[in-house]
Design an enzyme around this catalytic site. Structure first.
Site, PDB file in Angstrom:
ATOM      1  N   GLU A 260       0.834  -1.213   0.000  1.00 26.64           N
ATOM      2  CA  GLU A 260       0.000   0.000   0.000  1.00 26.64           C
ATOM      3  C   GLU A 260       0.867   1.260   0.000  1.00 26.64           C
ATOM      4  O   GLU A 260       0.562   2.226  -0.696  1.00 26.64           O
ATOM      5  CB  GLU A 260      -0.952   0.003   1.202  1.00 26.64           C
ATOM      6  CG  GLU A 260      -1.983  -1.125   1.213  1.00 26.64           C
ATOM      7  CD  GLU A 260      -2.860  -1.148  -0.033  1.00 26.64           C
ATOM      8  OE1 GLU A 260      -3.108  -0.090  -0.619  1.00 26.64           O
ATOM      9  OE2 GLU A 260      -3.277  -2.244  -0.440  1.00 26.64           O
TER      10      GLU A 260
ATOM     11  N   ASP B 110       4.003  -4.358  -5.694  1.00 30.55           N
ATOM     12  CA  ASP B 110       4.589  -5.613  -5.189  1.00 30.55           C
ATOM     13  C   ASP B 110       6.116  -5.521  -5.194  1.00 30.55           C
ATOM     14  O   ASP B 110       6.772  -5.908  -4.225  1.00 30.55           O
ATOM     15  CB  ASP B 110       4.156  -6.808  -6.064  1.00 30.55           C
ATOM     16  CG  ASP B 110       2.696  -7.179  -5.859  1.00 30.55           C
ATOM     17  OD1 ASP B 110       2.082  -6.709  -4.887  1.00 30.55           O
ATOM     18  OD2 ASP B 110       2.159  -7.944  -6.697  1.00 30.55           O
TER      19      ASP B 110
HETATM   20 ZN    ZN Z   1      -2.581  -2.839  -4.816  1.00 34.92          ZN
END
Ligand code: ZN
Length: 288
Positions: free
Chosen positions: A134, A200
């Site tokens: 996030e 990621d």
């Molecule tokens: Zn995401």
């Protein structure tokens, strides 16, 4: 939002914190005229938007007001930020009392984590993986980019009008769910696959610098995938992006390419378990 995974069925979105987050964000934009902002959203504009969103959110969300739990999430967020280096925003981390497995980043680093997600983590590294992901959306300016994309298609403006009607006219279950779903798709749930990949990659890169093993990001996907396959309702952030397997593979590859310190941590000496126990007790989900 930590989204991934094939999900051929349209998601039924309840009027949860994520949807309300979207509603407020869009409403804020609608009434404050964000749609007239020309060009990419600047740092300053994103700060203003984030600040206004956080103010509105205070009266809307069910915040989990427990110092121990909030301090734990705050500390984890600070550790990730310290590892990530200088940031253009002052991040804030919030815990929402919501069963739904979710976490989401609002503009300018206002990051909301559901108690349901904290409870679902098998170890510290899994929770840190989601939080770093996030943070990655904010740090890489995905929200500003996403905002511009929606704005340029006029969707934000239309949603603003629809949501304003919902708020003014009172919430009707059907209409609210529909608008919530549309808004979620249009805004929070609509990071591109590239953006998800980038968030990621950000997590995999930053977590080791915080002394945390990045394995958790991948293992959490696997856990969620298994849960989804088990016939239960799919976690909300396993949404329409057909990419869970790909993201797991990408994550594994990226981790394998790193020369990781064997001392990186998956656990944090039982602290997460204490936090989880605390949530269970305070929400009445476990007896003392
Ligand atoms: Zn995401």
């Amino acid at each position: 939002m930590l989204q991934s995974g094939p999900d051929p069925e349209p998601r039924r979105t309840r009027w949860g914190a994520g949807s309300r987050a979207v509603a407020w964000l869009v409403l804020v934009c609608f009434v404050s005229g964000c749609q007239s902002v020309a060009g990419p959203l600047s740092i300053e504009q994103e700060r203003e938007l984030g600040g206004e969103f956080a103010r509105q959110a205070r009266g809307e969300f069910d915040f989990f007001r427990d110092r121990l739990v909030n301090n734990y999430i705050e500390k984890m967020g600070r550790d990730i930020l310290e590892a990530a280096g200088p940031q253009p925003f002052e991040y804030k981390f919030y815990v929402l009392e919501e069963d739904e497995l979710n976490a989401f980043a609002a503009p300018a680093g206002h990051i909301y984590v559901h108690t349901g997600l904290i409870l679902a983590a098998d170890n510290m590294s899994e929770l840190a993986g989601v939080m770093a992901h996030e943070v990655g959306h904010v740090a890489r300016r995905h929200i500003a980019r996403n905002y511009n994309r929606q704005r340029s298609t006029g969707i934000l403006y239309k949603l603003g009008a629809a949501l304003l009607a919902v708020f003014v006219g009172g919430y009707a279950a059907q209409g609210g769910a529909l608008v919530g779903q549309l808004a979620a798709m249009a805004y929070l749930n609509n990071f591109s696959r590239d953006a998800e990949r980038e968030a990621d990659a950000f997590a995999v890169e930053v977590l080791p610098k915080a002394g945390i093993h990045p394995e958790g990001l991948v293992s959490f996907f696997e856990t969620l995938n298994a849960q989804k396959g088990g016939g239960g309702s799919p976690p909300s952030f396993l949404s329409s992006h057909p990419a869970t397997d790909e993201r797991i593979a990408n994550g594994r590859r990226a981790i394998a390419e790193l020369d990781l310190d064997p001392g990186l941590k998956l656990e944090d000496d039982g602290k997460l378990e204490i936090v989880q126990r605390r949530i269970l007790l305070l929400t009445g989900m476990a007896s003392p």
